[in-house]
Design an enzyme around this catalytic site. Sequence first.
Site, PDB file in Angstrom:
ATOM      1  N   LYS A   1       3.903   0.898  -4.220  1.00  0.00           N
ATOM      2  CA  LYS A   1       5.365   0.791  -4.118  1.00  0.00           C
ATOM      3  C   LYS A   1       5.915  -0.044  -5.279  1.00  0.00           C
ATOM      4  O   LYS A   1       6.971   0.260  -5.835  1.00  0.00           O
ATOM      5  CB  LYS A   1       5.762   0.151  -2.781  1.00  0.00           C
ATOM      6  CG  LYS A   1       5.557   1.014  -1.563  1.00  0.00           C
ATOM      7  CD  LYS A   1       6.403   2.272  -1.514  1.00  0.00           C
ATOM      8  CE  LYS A   1       7.876   2.008  -1.315  1.00  0.00           C
ATOM      9  NZ  LYS A   1       8.642   3.288  -1.134  1.00  0.00           N
TER      10      LYS A   1
ATOM     11  N   THR B   1      10.184  -1.879  -0.399  1.00  0.00           N
ATOM     12  CA  THR B   1       9.731  -2.776   0.663  1.00  0.00           C
ATOM     13  C   THR B   1       9.642  -4.224   0.197  1.00  0.00           C
ATOM     14  O   THR B   1       9.480  -4.484  -1.004  1.00  0.00           O
ATOM     15  CB  THR B   1       8.339  -2.293   1.132  1.00  0.00           C
ATOM     16  OG1 THR B   1       7.754  -3.279   1.977  1.00  0.00           O
ATOM     17  CG2 THR B   1       7.374  -2.084  -0.040  1.00  0.00           C
ATOM     18  N   ASP B   2       9.658  -5.148   1.169  1.00  0.00           N
ATOM     19  CA  ASP B   2       9.447  -6.563   0.827  1.00  0.00           C
ATOM     20  C   ASP B   2       7.998  -6.839   0.416  1.00  0.00           C
ATOM     21  O   ASP B   2       7.695  -7.876  -0.168  1.00  0.00           O
ATOM     22  CB  ASP B   2       9.857  -7.479   1.998  1.00  0.00           C
ATOM     23  CG  ASP B   2       9.124  -7.208   3.307  1.00  0.00           C
ATOM     24  OD1 ASP B   2       8.241  -6.335   3.337  1.00  0.00           O
ATOM     25  OD2 ASP B   2       9.448  -7.879   4.308  1.00  0.00           O
ATOM     26  N   GLU B   3       7.081  -5.912   0.758  1.00  0.00           N
ATOM     27  CA  GLU B   3       5.654  -6.175   0.499  1.00  0.00           C
ATOM     28  C   GLU B   3       5.331  -6.270  -0.994  1.00  0.00           C
ATOM     29  O   GLU B   3       4.297  -6.812  -1.358  1.00  0.00           O
ATOM     30  CB  GLU B   3       4.778  -5.093   1.150  1.00  0.00           C
ATOM     31  CG  GLU B   3       4.958  -5.059   2.644  1.00  0.00           C
ATOM     32  CD  GLU B   3       3.801  -4.419   3.391  1.00  0.00           C
ATOM     33  OE1 GLU B   3       2.744  -4.188   2.788  1.00  0.00           O
ATOM     34  OE2 GLU B   3       3.985  -4.143   4.589  1.00  0.00           O
TER      35      GLU B   3
ATOM     36  N   TYR C   1      -1.137  -0.053  -0.774  1.00  0.00           N
ATOM     37  CA  TYR C   1       0.214   0.438  -0.462  1.00  0.00           C
ATOM     38  C   TYR C   1       1.271  -0.321  -1.262  1.00  0.00           C
ATOM     39  O   TYR C   1       2.097   0.289  -1.966  1.00  0.00           O
ATOM     40  CB  TYR C   1       0.496   0.303   1.041  1.00  0.00           C
ATOM     41  CG  TYR C   1       1.975   0.366   1.385  1.00  0.00           C
ATOM     42  CD1 TYR C   1       2.687   1.557   1.252  1.00  0.00           C
ATOM     43  CD2 TYR C   1       2.669  -0.779   1.810  1.00  0.00           C
ATOM     44  CE1 TYR C   1       4.052   1.612   1.542  1.00  0.00           C
ATOM     45  CE2 TYR C   1       4.021  -0.732   2.103  1.00  0.00           C
ATOM     46  CZ  TYR C   1       4.711   0.465   1.966  1.00  0.00           C
ATOM     47  OH  TYR C   1       6.060   0.521   2.241  1.00  0.00           O
TER      48      TYR C   1
END
Length: 352
Positions: free
Chosen positions: A163, A133-135, A159
């Site tokens: 990741k 993810t970009d997060e 989260y």
Amino acid sequence: MTIVVTGAAGFIGSNFVLNWLTHSEEKVIALDKLTYAGNLENLKSVEANANYEFAQGDIGDSRLVAKLLHQHQPRVIINFAAESHVDRSIHGPDDFMQTNILGTYRLLEEARSFFNTLSEVGQKQFRFLHVSTDEVYGTLSTNDRAFKEEKRYEPNSPYSASKAASDHLVRAWNHTYGLPVLTTNCSNNYGPYHFPEKLIPLCVLNALNGKDLPIYGDGQQIRDWLYVVDHCKGITTVLEKGVIGETYNIGGWNEKTNLEVVNTLCDLLDELKPREDGKSYREQITFVKDRPGHDQRYAIDATKISKELGWKPEETFETGIRKTVQWYLDHQDWVANVQSGEYQNWLTKNYS
Ligand code: NAD
Ligand code: DAU
């Protein structure tokens, strides 16, 4: 040839499997634990397809994964399996650490053992693609440049931290053990089969049920939206053409504030399924307490995948969001099924 797709009964995993079977003869082994987010209804249309097989199980169950890999001898493993909802990670991070970190570690270990049994030709063809993810890159201010692949990891939620940890493990299994890995970091997806804990499906369904549309804080946070099928095609492109050990950002060049997104949903519903009282669904918008640690802005710079591998999104936000709203209107049975027991408990926990 066979591919193993983990997390295949979730939102993006199921869209990936459905899309894959439209263009490939390679068999799909769909592995999913079937948590609250996994739904076999998503894969119902391919149940009878000879090139599709489902196995229920945990990516962290080493024995089960080893058995699957030796039985099916896949050319590829694509890892979608994860706990994916930021708000749930704030309420209870444990499952996120278990699946996203330990689960990925165990999956990598079984992939490595299996890879070591392959012939030279088999090893040349083998790929482990990790969907991220970009997060992991953290948050941006309004004038910051969009995230490039080189951006330092600065995850802010349980989260995104889990990741980020999984991305590091994947990188290390390539660097140390020579496992042929690829990693993709994508922006916010939307489209069919999106579980209604996430902003877009939550607001569509709440609107239709006459409920509030809860906007965290002032609604000015920005996300970069990509239609899910474009993401799936991007993953397929990286699988086919990506360079081993590289990471590829995938994004839609579609930055919107949360308020803009919800207003768009209301306007589409006003057109496609007007309220009986003639008023706009915008009247249901309600500003609620902000998400703790809420990231202000994500934006993906997808130049690398576009220039080096030739991928570009096919949908604009306008075409994709219209299709998506129409899909929810046309799939009321799916909606009714996912809004049962556990989902209601979640709504009470998060919004009361
Ligand atoms: P999702 O929550 O809809 O689906 C996750 C799936 O994984 C579910 O089917 C669940 O049952 C399964 N699963 C969970 N734990 C498992 C385990 N231990 N073993 C096997 N299966 C397990 O998530 P999603 O939105 O489809 O996201 C898929 C992947 O893409 C995730 O890795 C997520 O981090 C990443 N991602 C999502 C988005 C997005 O906008 N949704 C954007 C970028 C990246
Ligand atoms: O950026 C990619 C990520 O996008 C993925 O890695 C995650 O798995 C996926 O869930 C998604 O994370 P977000 O937190 O951005 O998605 P969500 O739909 O939960 O929220 C989108 C924005 O809307 C975010 O700024 C929070 C806000 N929001 C969300 C909900 C559920 C609200 O204002 N109200 C809500 O009720």
